[in-house]
Motif scaffolding. Structure first.
Motif, PDB file in Angstrom:
ATOM      1  N   HIS A   1       0.839  -1.192   0.000  1.00  0.00           N
ATOM      2  CA  HIS A   1       0.000   0.000   0.000  1.00  0.00           C
ATOM      3  C   HIS A   1       0.875   1.243   0.000  1.00  0.00           C
ATOM      4  O   HIS A   1       1.902   1.284   0.683  1.00  0.00           O
ATOM      5  CB  HIS A   1      -0.890   0.038   1.250  1.00  0.00           C
ATOM      6  CG  HIS A   1      -2.026  -0.914   1.190  1.00  0.00           C
ATOM      7  ND1 HIS A   1      -3.241  -0.573   0.643  1.00  0.00           N
ATOM      8  CD2 HIS A   1      -2.157  -2.193   1.602  1.00  0.00           C
ATOM      9  CE1 HIS A   1      -4.050  -1.604   0.721  1.00  0.00           C
ATOM     10  NE2 HIS A   1      -3.423  -2.598   1.304  1.00  0.00           N
ATOM     11  N   PRO A   2       0.449   2.279  -0.718  1.00  0.00           N
ATOM     12  CA  PRO A   2       1.209   3.531  -0.667  1.00  0.00           C
ATOM     13  C   PRO A   2       1.023   4.184   0.712  1.00  0.00           C
ATOM     14  O   PRO A   2       0.003   3.980   1.375  1.00  0.00           O
ATOM     15  CB  PRO A   2       0.558   4.389  -1.764  1.00  0.00           C
ATOM     16  CG  PRO A   2      -0.817   3.830  -1.914  1.00  0.00           C
ATOM     17  CD  PRO A   2      -0.711   2.361  -1.603  1.00  0.00           C
ATOM     18  N   ILE A   3       2.001   4.956   1.121  1.00  0.00           N
ATOM     19  CA  ILE A   3       1.903   5.702   2.381  1.00  0.00           C
ATOM     20  C   ILE A   3       0.855   6.799   2.194  1.00  0.00           C
ATOM     21  O   ILE A   3       0.903   7.566   1.234  1.00  0.00           O
ATOM     22  CB  ILE A   3       3.269   6.313   2.760  1.00  0.00           C
ATOM     23  CG1 ILE A   3       4.293   5.206   2.987  1.00  0.00           C
ATOM     24  CG2 ILE A   3       3.144   7.221   3.970  1.00  0.00           C
ATOM     25  CD1 ILE A   3       3.959   4.261   4.129  1.00  0.00           C
TER      26      ILE A   3
ATOM     27  N   GLU B   1       4.021   1.162  17.246  1.00  0.00           N
ATOM     28  CA  GLU B   1       3.421   1.666  15.999  1.00  0.00           C
ATOM     29  C   GLU B   1       3.962   0.874  14.822  1.00  0.00           C
ATOM     30  O   GLU B   1       5.138   0.492  14.792  1.00  0.00           O
ATOM     31  CB  GLU B   1       3.759   3.146  15.830  1.00  0.00           C
ATOM     32  CG  GLU B   1       3.204   3.759  14.559  1.00  0.00           C
ATOM     33  CD  GLU B   1       3.562   5.231  14.407  1.00  0.00           C
ATOM     34  OE1 GLU B   1       3.275   5.780  13.329  1.00  0.00           O
ATOM     35  OE2 GLU B   1       4.130   5.833  15.339  1.00  0.00           O
ATOM     36  N   LYS B   2       3.097   0.623  13.868  1.00  0.00           N
ATOM     37  CA  LYS B   2       3.496   0.018  12.599  1.00  0.00           C
ATOM     38  C   LYS B   2       2.660   0.678  11.506  1.00  0.00           C
ATOM     39  O   LYS B   2       1.672   1.360  11.789  1.00  0.00           O
ATOM     40  CB  LYS B   2       3.276  -1.492  12.608  1.00  0.00           C
ATOM     41  CG  LYS B   2       1.810  -1.914  12.745  1.00  0.00           C
ATOM     42  CD  LYS B   2       1.681  -3.424  12.827  1.00  0.00           C
ATOM     43  CE  LYS B   2       0.236  -3.844  13.079  1.00  0.00           C
ATOM     44  NZ  LYS B   2       0.107  -5.307  13.196  1.00  0.00           N
ATOM     45  N   ILE B   3       3.055   0.474  10.275  1.00  0.00           N
ATOM     46  CA  ILE B   3       2.274   0.968   9.143  1.00  0.00           C
ATOM     47  C   ILE B   3       1.455  -0.211   8.629  1.00  0.00           C
ATOM     48  O   ILE B   3       1.998  -1.278   8.333  1.00  0.00           O
ATOM     49  CB  ILE B   3       3.176   1.518   8.021  1.00  0.00           C
ATOM     50  CG1 ILE B   3       4.119   2.593   8.559  1.00  0.00           C
ATOM     51  CG2 ILE B   3       2.316   2.059   6.872  1.00  0.00           C
ATOM     52  CD1 ILE B   3       3.448   3.742   9.258  1.00  0.00           C
ATOM     53  N   SER B   4       0.148  -0.012   8.556  1.00  0.00           N
ATOM     54  CA  SER B   4      -0.758  -1.048   8.069  1.00  0.00           C
ATOM     55  C   SER B   4      -1.653  -0.441   6.997  1.00  0.00           C
ATOM     56  O   SER B   4      -2.334   0.558   7.256  1.00  0.00           O
ATOM     57  CB  SER B   4      -1.599  -1.587   9.230  1.00  0.00           C
ATOM     58  OG  SER B   4      -2.542  -2.530   8.771  1.00  0.00           O
ATOM     59  N   HIS B   5      -1.623  -0.997   5.824  1.00  0.00           N
ATOM     60  CA  HIS B   5      -2.427  -0.504   4.706  1.00  0.00           C
ATOM     61  C   HIS B   5      -2.177   0.981   4.442  1.00  0.00           C
ATOM     62  O   HIS B   5      -3.077   1.735   4.107  1.00  0.00           O
ATOM     63  CB  HIS B   5      -3.917  -0.783   4.941  1.00  0.00           C
ATOM     64  CG  HIS B   5      -4.212  -2.241   5.027  1.00  0.00           C
ATOM     65  ND1 HIS B   5      -4.139  -2.938   6.209  1.00  0.00           N
ATOM     66  CD2 HIS B   5      -4.534  -3.146   4.084  1.00  0.00           C
ATOM     67  CE1 HIS B   5      -4.420  -4.208   5.983  1.00  0.00           C
ATOM     68  NE2 HIS B   5      -4.665  -4.364   4.699  1.00  0.00           N
TER      69      HIS B   5
ATOM     70  N   TYR C   1      -4.553   5.847  12.530  1.00  0.00           N
ATOM     71  CA  TYR C   1      -4.636   7.267  12.199  1.00  0.00           C
ATOM     72  C   TYR C   1      -4.913   7.379  10.716  1.00  0.00           C
ATOM     73  O   TYR C   1      -4.085   7.017   9.876  1.00  0.00           O
ATOM     74  CB  TYR C   1      -3.338   7.999  12.542  1.00  0.00           C
ATOM     75  CG  TYR C   1      -3.428   9.481  12.264  1.00  0.00           C
ATOM     76  CD1 TYR C   1      -4.152  10.315  13.104  1.00  0.00           C
ATOM     77  CD2 TYR C   1      -2.824  10.037  11.159  1.00  0.00           C
ATOM     78  CE1 TYR C   1      -4.260  11.672  12.851  1.00  0.00           C
ATOM     79  CE2 TYR C   1      -2.919  11.396  10.889  1.00  0.00           C
ATOM     80  CZ  TYR C   1      -3.638  12.203  11.741  1.00  0.00           C
ATOM     81  OH  TYR C   1      -3.753  13.553  11.483  1.00  0.00           O
ATOM     82  N   GLY C   2      -6.111   7.859  10.400  1.00  0.00           N
ATOM     83  CA  GLY C   2      -6.544   7.996   9.014  1.00  0.00           C
ATOM     84  C   GLY C   2      -7.527   6.909   8.652  1.00  0.00           C
ATOM     85  O   GLY C   2      -7.390   5.768   9.084  1.00  0.00           O
ATOM     86  N   GLY C   3      -8.530   7.282   7.917  1.00  0.00           N
ATOM     87  CA  GLY C   3      -9.550   6.327   7.514  1.00  0.00           C
ATOM     88  C   GLY C   3     -10.246   6.794   6.257  1.00  0.00           C
ATOM     89  O   GLY C   3      -9.855   7.787   5.637  1.00  0.00           O
TER      90      GLY C   3
END
Length: 133
Positions: free
Chosen positions: A3-5, A29-33, A47-49
């Protein structure tokens, strides 16, 4: 496929959410999708939806996604700033739009409620021992 950031690491709202979320016992914390996810064993906040409108996704970049008990979630859904996020809404998650003027004490309460539903007894006991909650 990666997934793009979909966030700006310099976002001051994200910085404040990150500070609050990572203050919970064993939080990481991790980056998911493409978005920040805060977790212990399970994710307790994103954070972000987005929401799906007429077949397209409408981003809510400065928002907090939390897992809440059904009564609290139902009460908050009556507020304009709250929404059912795409994909996660059917599983009990709620999106809350944020901004620089957000009530950060309320944001911390939402994070606390979500953490308590996902973190397990040992971590919740550690949280309570710190005098939080």
């Amino acid at each position: 496929m990666t997934h793009p950031i979909m966030f700006d690491d310099a976002d001051p709202v994200l910085r404040r959410v990150r500070e609050l979320a990572l203050s919970f016992p064993d939080a990481a914390e991790k980056i998911s999708h493409g978005i920040p996810a805060f977790y212990t064993t399970k994710v307790f906040a994103y954070y972000g939806g987005s929401i799906k409108v007429d077949g397209a996704y409408q981003r809510h970049d400065q928002s907090l996604l939390v897992l809440l008990d059904p009564d609290e979630r139902r009460a908050l859904l009556s507020e304009e700033r709250c929404y059912l996020p795409a994909y996660l809404g059917p599983y009990g998650w709620l999106g809350v739009d944020l901004g620089p003027a957000s009530d950060w004490a309320e944001v911390e309460e939402l994070l606390d409620a979500s953490y308590r539903l996902t973190a397990g007894r040992r971590r919740v006991a550690a949280l309570d021992a710190r005098g939080r909650g």
